[in-house]
Design an enzyme around this catalytic site. Structure first.
Site, mmCIF file in Angstrom:
data_model
loop_
_atom_site.group_PDB
_atom_site.id
_atom_site.type_symbol
_atom_site.label_atom_id
_atom_site.label_comp_id
_atom_site.label_asym_id
_atom_site.label_seq_id
_atom_site.Cartn_x
_atom_site.Cartn_y
_atom_site.Cartn_z
ATOM 1 C CE1 TYR A 156 -15.962 -0.709 -43.164
ATOM 2 C CE2 TYR A 156 -17.798 -0.283 -41.692
ATOM 3 C CZ TYR A 156 -16.771 -1.094 -42.107
ATOM 4 O OH TYR A 156 -16.541 -2.291 -41.474
ATOM 5 N NE ARG B 258 -11.511 3.274 -37.548
ATOM 6 C CZ ARG B 258 -12.147 2.431 -36.736
ATOM 7 N NH1 ARG B 258 -11.459 1.582 -35.975
ATOM 8 N NH2 ARG B 258 -13.460 2.426 -36.657
ATOM 9 C CE LYS C 64 -15.103 0.761 -39.415
ATOM 10 N NZ LYS C 64 -15.230 -0.690 -39.238
ATOM 11 C CD GLU D 246 -9.575 -7.396 -37.120
ATOM 12 O OE1 GLU D 246 -9.920 -6.462 -36.379
ATOM 13 O OE2 GLU D 246 -9.252 -7.212 -38.309
#
Ligand code: PDD
Length: 286
Positions: free
Chosen positions: A34, A53, A151, A184
């Protein structure tokens, strides 16, 4: 609320009429990638970076059947306007498709198409750093898998860390690897500023390479702000002059505290303020 008109597998349909099969692999296996793209003034910010990406994520997942990126880009560009949205975000998800449940991705019957969903949502996009609500952050062990640079929608590890932070009264978790360094945030990249130098971790399998991260690094270079690509620990965050996280929807969100150690008022943070203003100019904000 989801926008009134969503895109599903080649058609624009009212959200209430959009449905996905129960054997869709996104639903069953998180076999699915996504993107979330910021929308400012009806335009998608850093759209091409997000589309690249998305393609890379599909490469890494070895999706055999995929959407035409140029066509999908045009669909995404059109979604804010179709829904009367000026500021907000566009969400797009592509799954490997739907067929009789089988762990093997290669078991797809010939010609199985991917499932493609996209929608737009209105969000209030602050124009100044001082308008962002600072986050109380807890550090939490990073228990995710080894491919955080893809992702995918396999976000249970992120979600549970966020839940752990919220159960303790914080807003967000910053994830900590076995070596004690911050990887992160649960859905954003992590940054600190010390003596005028911004620090963020190097790209690698333990983080998602943020499109906003890359943009902020380029803007920092334009502004002459020195940058160090280096990992740091929660204690460094507590001691830093400024600390913030970045994502397409978080923009640059300052920290109010980490592990109970309060930060100063972000309204007085020169580096974050310069970066926020530069990012807004880049986004074409009025
Ligand atoms: N999240 N790290 C993680 C784990 C993320 O999920 C995200 C984005 C980022 C920042 O990436 P970018 O700058 O390209 O948005 C970093 C999106 C916004 C989300 O899941 O809602």
């Amino acid at each position: 609320m989801t926008s009134a008109i969503v895109y599903l597998n080649g058609r624009h349909v009212p959200a209430a009429e959009a449905s996905i099969g129960i054997e869709d692999r996104g639903f069953q296996f998180a076999d699915s990638v996504y993107e979330v793209v910021l929308v400012v003034g009806g335009r998608l910010v850093d759209r091409d970076g997000h589309m690249e990406r998305l393609s890379r994520s599909m490469d890494r997942m070895a999706f055999a059947s995929r959407p035409d990126i140029a066509g999908l880009t045009a669909v995404l560009d059109g979604l804010p306007g179709r829904n009367g949205i000026s500021d907000g975000m566009v969400y797009v998800q592509v799954t490997r498709g739907a067929w009789a449940r089988n762990m093997s991705p290669g078991s797809a019957p010939d010609g199985t198409p991917p499932t493609i969903v996209a929608y737009a949502r209105a969000l209030a996009i602050p124009r100044r750093l001082a308008a962002m609500r600072p986050l109380h952050v807890l550090s939490a062990p990073d228990r995710r898998w080894g491919h955080c640079d893809i992702k995918t929608t396999a976000l249970a590890g992120n979600m549970l860390a966020r839940a752990q932070a919220q159960a303790a009264g914080a807003d967000e978790a910053w994830l900590v690897a076995a070596d004690g360094t911050v990887t992160e945030a649960t859905a954003a990249n992590a940054w600190i500023v010390r003596d005028g130098v911004i620090h963020t971790r190097a790209e690698g399998p333990e983080i998602l390479g943020g499109i906003t991260r890359r943009r902020i690094l380029a803007l920092a270079q334009d502004l002459g702000i020195p940058t160090r690509i280096a990992a740091f620990r929660p204690a460094d965050v507590a001691a830093a002059d400024e600390a913030f996280q970045t994502s397409a929807t978080a923009l640059i969100t300052p920290l109010a505290s980490i592990d109970g150690v309060a930060k100063s008022d972000p309204a007085g943070w020169p580096v974050s303020t310069m970066l926020f203003d530069a990012y807004m100019r880049f986004a074409g904000a009025d």
